[in-house]
Enzyme design. Structure first.
Site, PDB file in Angstrom:
ATOM      1  N   CYS A 108     -26.871  -1.506 -31.941  1.00  0.00           N
ATOM      2  CA  CYS A 108     -26.025  -1.209 -32.056  1.00  0.00           C
ATOM      3  C   CYS A 108     -27.267   0.358 -31.927  1.00  0.00           C
ATOM      4  O   CYS A 108     -27.650   0.582 -33.666  1.00  0.00           O
ATOM      5  CB  CYS A 108     -25.300  -1.585 -33.756  1.00  0.00           C
ATOM      6  SG  CYS A 108     -24.917  -2.704 -33.459  1.00  0.00           S
ATOM      7  N   GLY A 123     -53.268  -4.662 -15.651  1.00  0.00           N
ATOM      8  CA  GLY A 123     -52.811  -5.014 -16.267  1.00  0.00           C
ATOM      9  C   GLY A 123     -51.552  -5.135 -15.487  1.00  0.00           C
ATOM     10  O   GLY A 123     -50.664  -6.268 -14.459  1.00  0.00           O
ATOM     11  N   GLU A 143     -59.726  -3.567 -14.978  1.00  0.00           N
ATOM     12  CA  GLU A 143     -59.016  -4.636 -16.130  1.00  0.00           C
ATOM     13  C   GLU A 143     -57.729  -4.634 -16.008  1.00  0.00           C
ATOM     14  O   GLU A 143     -56.989  -3.848 -16.908  1.00  0.00           O
ATOM     15  CB  GLU A 143     -60.101  -4.587 -17.423  1.00  0.00           C
ATOM     16  CG  GLU A 143     -59.912  -3.060 -17.819  1.00  0.00           C
ATOM     17  CD  GLU A 143     -60.219  -2.970 -19.088  1.00  0.00           C
ATOM     18  OE1 GLU A 143     -61.318  -4.299 -19.956  1.00  0.00           O
ATOM     19  OE2 GLU A 143     -60.189  -2.475 -20.070  1.00  0.00           O
ATOM     20  N   TYR A 164     -45.253  -5.596 -19.790  1.00  0.00           N
ATOM     21  CA  TYR A 164     -45.167  -4.728 -20.931  1.00  0.00           C
ATOM     22  C   TYR A 164     -43.532  -4.831 -21.296  1.00  0.00           C
ATOM     23  O   TYR A 164     -42.795  -3.488 -21.401  1.00  0.00           O
ATOM     24  CB  TYR A 164     -45.553  -3.372 -20.873  1.00  0.00           C
ATOM     25  CG  TYR A 164     -46.640  -3.108 -20.599  1.00  0.00           C
ATOM     26  CD1 TYR A 164     -48.266  -2.982 -21.911  1.00  0.00           C
ATOM     27  CD2 TYR A 164     -47.719  -2.494 -19.033  1.00  0.00           C
ATOM     28  CE1 TYR A 164     -49.584  -2.898 -21.781  1.00  0.00           C
ATOM     29  CE2 TYR A 164     -49.201  -2.978 -19.068  1.00  0.00           C
ATOM     30  CZ  TYR A 164     -49.569  -2.926 -20.326  1.00  0.00           C
ATOM     31  OH  TYR A 164     -50.940  -2.152 -20.301  1.00  0.00           O
TER      32      TYR A 164
END
Ligand SMILES: *Cc1c(COP(=O)(O)O)cnc(C)c1O
Length: 413
Positions: free
Chosen positions: A364, A288, A286, A393
């Protein structure tokens, strides 16, 4: 070295944004679905027919990305009720495995209602919740028990299946001694087996084991870890009367952000899985990151270039609230510069040439750094910068509302 070659169609899109007389269309994410389609097809083709390829939705749940991956994957791994609901809408009818820590009873009930095919159980308490949810739904749920991830750190021990080791030694090799909130050690695993035995032929059907073996390993490293898991898992499953067991080997295939042209060796990995596979068993992966990272691009423009105490900084529109990957992983996000030669603002146009420059965003905070001290041939205010390997991601792990800048646009090629 953090530069990357821009595919012609992405470059064209960047040039169009500039040619339109404005770069107001930036920042933007570009998902190259054509490239993703070809890449996912290559992954599937490299795997032996008996191995199943599920995509880990958490890496990038974009609906168009899921639909593209669905042409080649055997199913999807979801890690929350939210991902489950989203995947149901985006890629209906696909087999789904439900994993992840901290599942709730409501999520389990919802998952059973929509016919989730596999559950990855993380703890004895969760096992009891599963049994109750399945009983309430009047169905039998297929489960894999998740064992604690990796054993030895890569290279720390000789690779290869641990022939002749005792079950305890095998367990230690597979699961290591590192405490982890994920999965179960041998003590908890055996407690689950006991609970399942007490439940008898009840609401749950134990199908095998799940292990997210490691993160960021190459093919040889992952295969060595898989060999250790299988040596342990076959023995454990046989002792607990699981016939034709399933082993989910997880994801974690490496993406090298320093060398974007080097990809995980799916062919070698597929050959290795074919060697490890035994008739009657199911091996499932699996991944990703290594599926979707390469299809994503984050295009933006340089707002300002300046020097501070001798170091060059380029401030881009957007930042890590759109692309958190470099901050999360502590790396330089590879990028390409698309020069915009004829932008002529009514004030001097700052820039650098053959200089190491740090690329920062509009937040900032000193953490808003996308690449540090990377030497560029030329970079000026008004140029376009395209960050690569931004398809996993990236947008979905970013803190979008920090500082309340506008979100990026999304384009699909
Ligand atoms: C995150 C995760 C994956 C995917 O990992 P990648 O590194 O993106 O391949 C697979 N399985 C589990 C259980 C995970 O937590």
């Amino acid at each position: 070295m953090s530069t990357i070659r821009l595919p012609p169609r992405v470059l064209e899109l960047a040039r169009e944004a500039v040619a339109a007389g404005t770069t107001d269309g930036l920042p933007a994410y570009v998902y190259d679905l054509t490239a993703l389609d070809a890449h996912a097809a290559r992954i599937r083709a490299a795997l032996p027919p008996a191995a199943e390829f599920y995509y880990a939705v958490k890496a990038n749940p974009d609906a168009a990305v899921l639909r593209t991956v669905a042409r080649h994957a055997d199913g999807f791994e979801v890690s929350s009720g939210g991902e489950l609901e989203h995947a149901n809408a985006a890629v209906p009818g696909q087999p789904r495995a439900f994993g992840g820590p901290g599942k709730t009873s409501a999520e389990l009930a919802a998952a059973l209602r929509v016919g989730v095919t596999r559950f990855h159980v993380e703890s004895p308490l969760e096992l009891s919740m599963h049994a109750a949810a399945a009983r309430a739904a009047g169905v039998r749920a297929d489960i894999l028990l998740r064992v604690n991830p990796p054993g030895p750190a890569p290279g720390a021990r000789a690779a290869g299946p641990a022939g002749g080791a005792s079950p305890g030694e095998l367990a230690a090799l597979v699961m290591g001694e590192q405490p982890s909130p994920f999965g179960m050690d041998l003590v908890l695993l055996d407690r689950c087996a006991q609970t399942l035995a007490e439940l008898g032929n009840g609401p749950l059907r134990l199908r095998g084991l799940h292990a997210h073996l490691a993160s960021g390993l190459d093919a040889a490293g992952l295969l060595a870890a898989a060999g250790r898991l299988l040596a342990f898992g076959r023995d454990w499953c046989a002792r607990h009367h699981v016939t034709d067991p399933e082993f989910n080997l997880g994801g974690g295939m490496a993406v090298d952000y320093r060398r974007p042209e080097v990809r995980f060796d799916w062919d070698a990995y597929g050959r290795g899985l074919a060697r490890l596979a035994r008739p009657g068993e199911t091996l499932r992966i699996e991944p990703g990151r290594a599926v979707t990272a390469y299809c994503g691009w984050y295009l933006t423009r340089v707002l300002d270039v300046k020097h501070s105490h001798g170091q060059a900084f380029a401030v881009i529109a957007g930042g890590t609230h759109h692309l958190r990957t470099p901050a999360a992983k502590g790396h330089d996000q590879p990028f390409a510069v698309v020069p915009v030669p004829d932008w002529a603002p009514p004030w001097p146009r700052p820039g650098v040439a053959d200089t190491a420059v740090t690329i920062t965003g509009q937040l900032c905070t000193p953490k808003d750094v996308l690449a540090r001290q990377v030497t560029v041939p030329r970079l000026r205010a008004g140029d376009v910068v395209a960050f690569g390997l931004a398809g996993a991601y990236a947008w979905n792990i970013s803190h979008h509302s920090f500082l309340m800048h506008p979100p990026p646009l999304f384009h699909y090629l």
